[in-house]
Structure formats: C-alpha cells, structure tokens
Design a protein around this motif. Sequence first.
Motif, mmCIF file in Angstrom:
data_model
loop_
_atom_site.group_PDB
_atom_site.id
_atom_site.type_symbol
_atom_site.label_atom_id
_atom_site.label_comp_id
_atom_site.label_asym_id
_atom_site.label_seq_id
_atom_site.Cartn_x
_atom_site.Cartn_y
_atom_site.Cartn_z
ATOM 1 N N SER A 118 0.829 -1.205 0.000
ATOM 2 C CA SER A 118 0.000 0.000 0.000
ATOM 3 C C SER A 118 0.865 1.256 0.000
ATOM 4 C CB SER A 118 -0.931 -0.008 1.216
ATOM 5 O OG SER A 118 -1.755 1.133 1.221
ATOM 6 N N ASN A 119 1.886 1.281 0.842
ATOM 7 C CA ASN A 119 2.776 2.453 0.920
ATOM 8 C C ASN A 119 3.550 2.656 -0.378
ATOM 9 O OD1 ASN A 119 1.951 2.892 3.563
ATOM 10 N ND2 ASN A 119 3.691 1.824 4.438
ATOM 11 N N LEU A 120 4.073 1.574 -0.932
ATOM 12 C CA LEU A 120 4.836 1.692 -2.178
ATOM 13 C C LEU A 120 3.955 2.198 -3.321
ATOM 14 C CD1 LEU A 120 7.005 -1.556 -2.000
ATOM 15 C CD2 LEU A 120 7.859 0.806 -1.941
ATOM 16 N N ILE A 121 2.771 1.647 -3.431
ATOM 17 C CA ILE A 121 1.868 2.075 -4.504
ATOM 18 C C ILE A 121 1.473 3.533 -4.330
ATOM 19 C CG2 ILE A 121 -0.467 1.772 -5.418
ATOM 20 C CD1 ILE A 121 -0.005 -1.270 -5.029
ATOM 21 N N GLY A 158 -2.988 -9.927 -6.648
ATOM 22 C CA GLY A 158 -3.592 -10.351 -5.389
ATOM 23 C C GLY A 158 -3.140 -9.511 -4.212
ATOM 24 N N ILE A 159 -1.858 -9.226 -4.162
ATOM 25 C CA ILE A 159 -1.329 -8.368 -3.085
ATOM 26 C C ILE A 159 -1.955 -6.981 -3.194
ATOM 27 C CG2 ILE A 159 0.718 -7.233 -2.139
ATOM 28 C CD1 ILE A 159 2.370 -9.548 -3.344
ATOM 29 N N THR A 160 -2.019 -6.454 -4.401
ATOM 30 C CA THR A 160 -2.562 -5.109 -4.600
ATOM 31 C C THR A 160 -4.032 -5.057 -4.209
ATOM 32 O OG1 THR A 160 -0.956 -4.664 -6.341
ATOM 33 C CG2 THR A 160 -2.892 -3.240 -6.262
ATOM 34 N N ALA A 161 -4.792 -6.079 -4.546
ATOM 35 C CA ALA A 161 -6.204 -6.108 -4.157
ATOM 36 C C ALA A 161 -6.335 -6.022 -2.636
ATOM 37 C CB ALA A 161 -6.882 -7.366 -4.695
#
Length: 189
Positions: A13-16, A50-53
């Motif tokens: 979340s932080n990286l995105i 999947g991680i991003t979701a």
Amino acid sequence: MTNTRDQIIQTTSNLIENQGYHATGLNEIVKESGAPKGSIYYYFPDGKEGITAEAVLYAGETVAGRIRTHLDTKSDPARAVQSFVEEIAHFVEVSGFHSGGPLTIVASETATTSEKLNQTCREAYTMVREAFQSKLLESGFSQERAANLAWMITSVTEGAIILSRTYHSGDPLRIAARELACLINGCEN
C-alpha cells in the motif's frame, strides 16, 4: 500490523501510494517488507494483483476508519468534512507530495486493465463514501441527500489530492475543503 502477510499488504500500500502500481514490483515489495520471497506466493498466489487487491482493501478500511474517527470529533458535518480535507492537505504537503491517494493511484492505473482491481477499488471507495454518508445521516440529512453529498465529497477530495500532488501545493485541497463545507451548509454566492 504484526504478521508477515499484513506487513506485505501495508508495504505494498505504501509503495503504490508513493510510486504507483506499475512502478511497484514484487522484488521491491519483498525487499521493503522484509518478508521471505516464498511468503509472497504463499499468502498471495495471484502475485502482484492479489497483493494489490488486499492493499487496496486495507487502504479503504484505513481511510474509512480515519474519516469516521475524524468526523466524530465535530458535531457540525460541514466543519467536520472541511477539517478532515484540510488535514489531508497538511498530510500531502508534509509527505513532499508523495502521499495521499493509494486508491486513486490504483484506480486510475488499472481501471480498464484489471477487473479484479477495479472491483476492489469500487469496494474501497464504497467504504470511504459510506463513512461520509454516515456522518451526514447522523446530522439529519435525508438518505438521498446524504448519498449524493457523500459521492461529491469523495469525488472532489480525490480530484483535489491529484491536483495538490501535481501542483505541489495543498491549496487545491484547502479550496475543496471550504467549498465542500459551503455545499453541505447550502451556501449561496
């Protein structure tokens, strides 16, 4: 967040939020989270999507929680929304215009390329809208008016975040905060 899975989600979340979905790779998530590479695929067999979701849902829950907590500090809904959006302006400025919109980033980068992420963004935005709508309902607005205002607050705030980051100024958010308060109060002029 205490376990490996949660640390991966929070890191993603932080990286995105800071660099975007497409610029964030699995190796970077592994490095920044400190998680063993095998745990990425163990917890997220769908890989980056999947991680991003999960990161989008985490961000939606976090933002909705912050909205509810902040709005509960003021009885006047117009003042509560204004104060919350002004707080975002401060946060975006302090971050050097890197923070303030993980949902915005993923939604704009994946709206037409990933149905899964698009659906997840919709779920997260629903959480955000419902947090605003709840405050408006508690303040006596009708269901329809509260729903419409919640859409407007969410839309204006997201757009103002983009403009604040683009112009390297919190002013678009501060202007949005004042105008949203006026809209909620039914100002003329």
